[in-house]
Scaffold this motif. Structure first.
Motif, PDB file in Angstrom:
ATOM      1  N   TYR A 250       0.836  -1.207   0.000  1.00  0.00           N
ATOM      2  CA  TYR A 250       0.000   0.000   0.000  1.00  0.00           C
ATOM      3  C   TYR A 250       0.870   1.256   0.000  1.00  0.00           C
ATOM      4  O   TYR A 250       0.492   2.279  -0.585  1.00  0.00           O
ATOM      5  CB  TYR A 250      -0.884   0.022   1.252  1.00  0.00           C
ATOM      6  CG  TYR A 250      -2.040  -0.942   1.252  1.00  0.00           C
ATOM      7  CD1 TYR A 250      -3.081  -0.831   0.340  1.00  0.00           C
ATOM      8  CD2 TYR A 250      -2.121  -1.957   2.203  1.00  0.00           C
ATOM      9  CE1 TYR A 250      -4.156  -1.703   0.352  1.00  0.00           C
ATOM     10  CE2 TYR A 250      -3.193  -2.833   2.235  1.00  0.00           C
ATOM     11  CZ  TYR A 250      -4.207  -2.705   1.304  1.00  0.00           C
ATOM     12  OH  TYR A 250      -5.270  -3.578   1.334  1.00  0.00           O
ATOM     13  N   SER A 251       2.017   1.198   0.656  1.00  0.00           N
ATOM     14  CA  SER A 251       2.881   2.380   0.742  1.00  0.00           C
ATOM     15  C   SER A 251       3.336   2.844  -0.635  1.00  0.00           C
ATOM     16  O   SER A 251       3.602   4.039  -0.832  1.00  0.00           O
ATOM     17  CB  SER A 251       4.086   2.067   1.621  1.00  0.00           C
ATOM     18  OG  SER A 251       3.678   1.704   2.929  1.00  0.00           O
ATOM     19  N   SER A 252       3.437   1.930  -1.589  1.00  0.00           N
ATOM     20  CA  SER A 252       3.864   2.300  -2.938  1.00  0.00           C
ATOM     21  C   SER A 252       2.793   3.094  -3.676  1.00  0.00           C
ATOM     22  O   SER A 252       3.075   3.683  -4.722  1.00  0.00           O
ATOM     23  CB  SER A 252       4.234   1.049  -3.743  1.00  0.00           C
ATOM     24  OG  SER A 252       3.074   0.297  -4.090  1.00  0.00           O
ATOM     25  N   LEU A 253       1.573   3.118  -3.152  1.00  0.00           N
ATOM     26  CA  LEU A 253       0.473   3.864  -3.780  1.00  0.00           C
ATOM     27  C   LEU A 253       0.361   5.285  -3.258  1.00  0.00           C
ATOM     28  O   LEU A 253      -0.432   6.075  -3.760  1.00  0.00           O
ATOM     29  CB  LEU A 253      -0.854   3.144  -3.543  1.00  0.00           C
ATOM     30  CG  LEU A 253      -0.930   1.659  -3.894  1.00  0.00           C
ATOM     31  CD1 LEU A 253      -2.342   1.132  -3.670  1.00  0.00           C
ATOM     32  CD2 LEU A 253      -0.476   1.400  -5.320  1.00  0.00           C
ATOM     33  N   VAL A 254       1.144   5.630  -2.233  1.00  0.00           N
ATOM     34  CA  VAL A 254       1.025   6.946  -1.611  1.00  0.00           C
ATOM     35  C   VAL A 254       1.604   8.013  -2.544  1.00  0.00           C
ATOM     36  O   VAL A 254       2.743   7.910  -3.002  1.00  0.00           O
ATOM     37  CB  VAL A 254       1.764   6.987  -0.258  1.00  0.00           C
ATOM     38  CG1 VAL A 254       1.731   8.400   0.335  1.00  0.00           C
ATOM     39  CG2 VAL A 254       1.128   5.991   0.716  1.00  0.00           C
ATOM     40  N   MET A 255       0.795   9.053  -2.795  1.00  0.00           N
ATOM     41  CA  MET A 255       1.243  10.203  -3.578  1.00  0.00           C
ATOM     42  C   MET A 255       1.624  11.376  -2.681  1.00  0.00           C
ATOM     43  O   MET A 255       2.506  12.158  -3.002  1.00  0.00           O
ATOM     44  CB  MET A 255       0.143  10.624  -4.549  1.00  0.00           C
ATOM     45  CG  MET A 255      -0.244   9.539  -5.541  1.00  0.00           C
ATOM     46  SD  MET A 255       1.115   9.043  -6.609  1.00  0.00           S
ATOM     47  CE  MET A 255       1.342  10.532  -7.574  1.00  0.00           C
TER      48      MET A 255
END
Length: 489
Positions: free
Chosen positions: A171-176
């Motif tokens: 999920y952290s890779s989806l943070v903008m």
């Protein structure tokens, strides 16, 4: 109060006080003591006001209680409190953009995943379940979803929680972008696309609650899509030969190993263009019988009985029996997140999870199978399935388990009525040895490594420690967990 707490309201201070100690969902760790002060704000402004007004020496944020260790435990000190963000649970905005191809997290197959079509900005206390349901109403979803949806968004990204695709990270890779309340009372927003924020952003995306209180998060979204789950049974030999190839050939693939057997269940979630319809009465009954009655209630009852009656013999019999009931089959088409996550929370349990680099995954699983497989005579009981999921790289997110590499995630699960310590300790020892010391623990699961053992696993650990000292020089966001894994500020 939000399932996790029973409390009395202290109206004159606008805060809560716990009326009895509270534990993690797994039940092994006490998070608060009776009388712990809780900040439970109704708005961002109220949170900021209360934190600034109260002279707390230590503060920790508790989400939904689904971390299994003491990461969210209140500090054992005077002037310690906790923050619960369950009231900060709204979608603030949805921003659509032109479709953007997704960079590959594994070197192949990323074209099979949906393109990003915008972002959603949410308050940090919204649960993944609520977010995904609300996104579906807008024709959107997240490209990856973990096994359960009860966690808060802030909790999931703070611990590096992930799904089951080698083509995308956690999920952290989806943070903008994210906005957090810092120890000095200032509010700071960091963005992925701002070069001035680069190092801080990479640290904030998996922060262990040690850098500040996350208030808002902006996540990448994709168009909602449906999948059809296909289950098939593999032998362990087949899994060791073909598991990674299966994961690379499919957008989403997850595997479940049954201890005391040679059985691995493979589930691939196949995207389809078909739009899910409302199930008819017969389909609803069949789903309830198969999913709720047999896979949940019957499994719960069998595990309960096994844990009470000579578990060293009855638990292996139960797991062999459960493995024998599994069959190759195709499931009904439904929206992606409903299949990628469990329909029900599994029977209550505790977990230890390790991320193993791909060059060592086969020897690691083989070593674990030698300890847990048929005919083993270990001095511990493995009381539940072992979840095996290939996960893509998270790039340069500093404390991500998937920092600069894809992994096989090995999740050891112990039924809550059985002592978790012998199994999780032995399992960790086997995994770490077979992975040549390169296995990284999941931050929200059970492990006993400390700073000296963890720092070599993360090339930029020192950068995180430096930013922590800069943002929280007086250790406001510390507890026994952070002191163990990060050292004292």
């Amino acid at each position: 109060m939000a399932r996790l707490f029973e409390s009395r309201i202290v109206a004159e201070r606008g805060q809560d006080v716990t009326s009895r100690p509270r534990k993690t969902w797994g039940g092994a760790v006490t998070l608060t003591s009776a009388g712990t002060t809780i900040i439970r704000p109704r708005s961002r402004d109220e949170l900021i006001e209360q934190v600034r007004a109260q002279p707390f020496r230590h503060l920790r944020v508790i989400g939904s209680g689904h971390s299994f260790n003491d990461i969210a435990q209140v500090a054992d000190a005077d002037g310690a409190g906790i923050v619960v963000l369950d009231r900060l649970n709204r979608i603030l905005s949805v921003n659509r953009t032109a479709p953007a191809p997704r960079p590959s997290g594994s070197g192949s197959g990323a074209a099979a995943l949906p393109a990003a079509v915008g972002t959603v900005v949410v308050e940090a206390g919204i649960t993944l379940d609520a977010l995904l349901n609300e996104l579906l109403a807008r024709g959107l979803t997240l490209v990856t979803v973990g096994a359960i949806r009860e966690q808060t968004v802030a909790g999931a990204i703070s611990t590096g929680t992930h799904g089951a695709s080698i083509h995308v990270g956690s999920y952290s890779s989806l943070v903008m972008s994210l906005t957090m309340l810092c120890a000095d009372g200032t509010v700071r927003t960091v963005r992925r696309d701002n070069p001035a924020d680069a190092e801080l952003f990479r640290c904030c995306c998996v922060s262990l609650g040690a850098l500040g209180i996350i208030i808002e998060v902006e996540l990448e979204v994709v168009d909602a899509f449906a999948v059809r789950p296909v289950s098939r049974m593999l032998t362990m030999t087949e899994f060791l030969a073909d598991g990674e190839a299966i994961a690379r050939a499919h957008p989403y693939a997850r595997f479940y190993y049954f201890p005391y057997t040679d059985t691995v269940e493979c589930v691939t979630d196949i995207p389809v263009t078909e739009i899910p319809g409302e199930p008819g009465p017969a389909e609803r009954v069949a789903t309830w019988v198969r999913g709720t009655l047999l896979e949940y209630h019957l499994a719960q009852a069998l595990l309960d009985a096994s844990a009470l009656i000579l578990p060293s013999r009855s638990v292996p019999l139960t797991l062999r029996g459960l493995a024998a009931t599994r069959r190759t089959r195709e499931g009904a088409v439904d929206w992606s997140y409903r299949h990628m996550s469990l329909r029900h929370l599994p029977p209550r349990h505790n977990e230890g999870e390790w991320s193993v680099p791909l060059e060592h995954w086969r020897e690691t699983v083989a070593a674990l199978h030698r300890a847990l497989g048929p005919g083993n005579h270990s001095d511990f009981v493995a009381g539940f399935l072992v979840s095996l999921r290939f996960v893509g790289s998270d790039g340069s997110i500093t404390l991500s388990n998937n920092y600069q590499r894809p992994n096989l995630s090995i999740d050891l699960v112990q039924f809550h009525r059985l002592d978790h310590t012998p199994y999780l300790t032995a399992g960790a020892r086997i995994i770490r040895a077979a992975a040549h010391g390169q296995a990284r623990p999941h931050w929200g699961k059970m492990f006993d490594l400390s700073y000296d053992e963890l720092a070599p696993l993360y090339p930029n650990y020192a950068a995180f420690i430096g930013i922590r000292k800069e943002l929280d020089p007086h250790g406001v966001f510390t507890n026994s967990f952070t002191n163990r894994v990060l050292g004292t500020p």
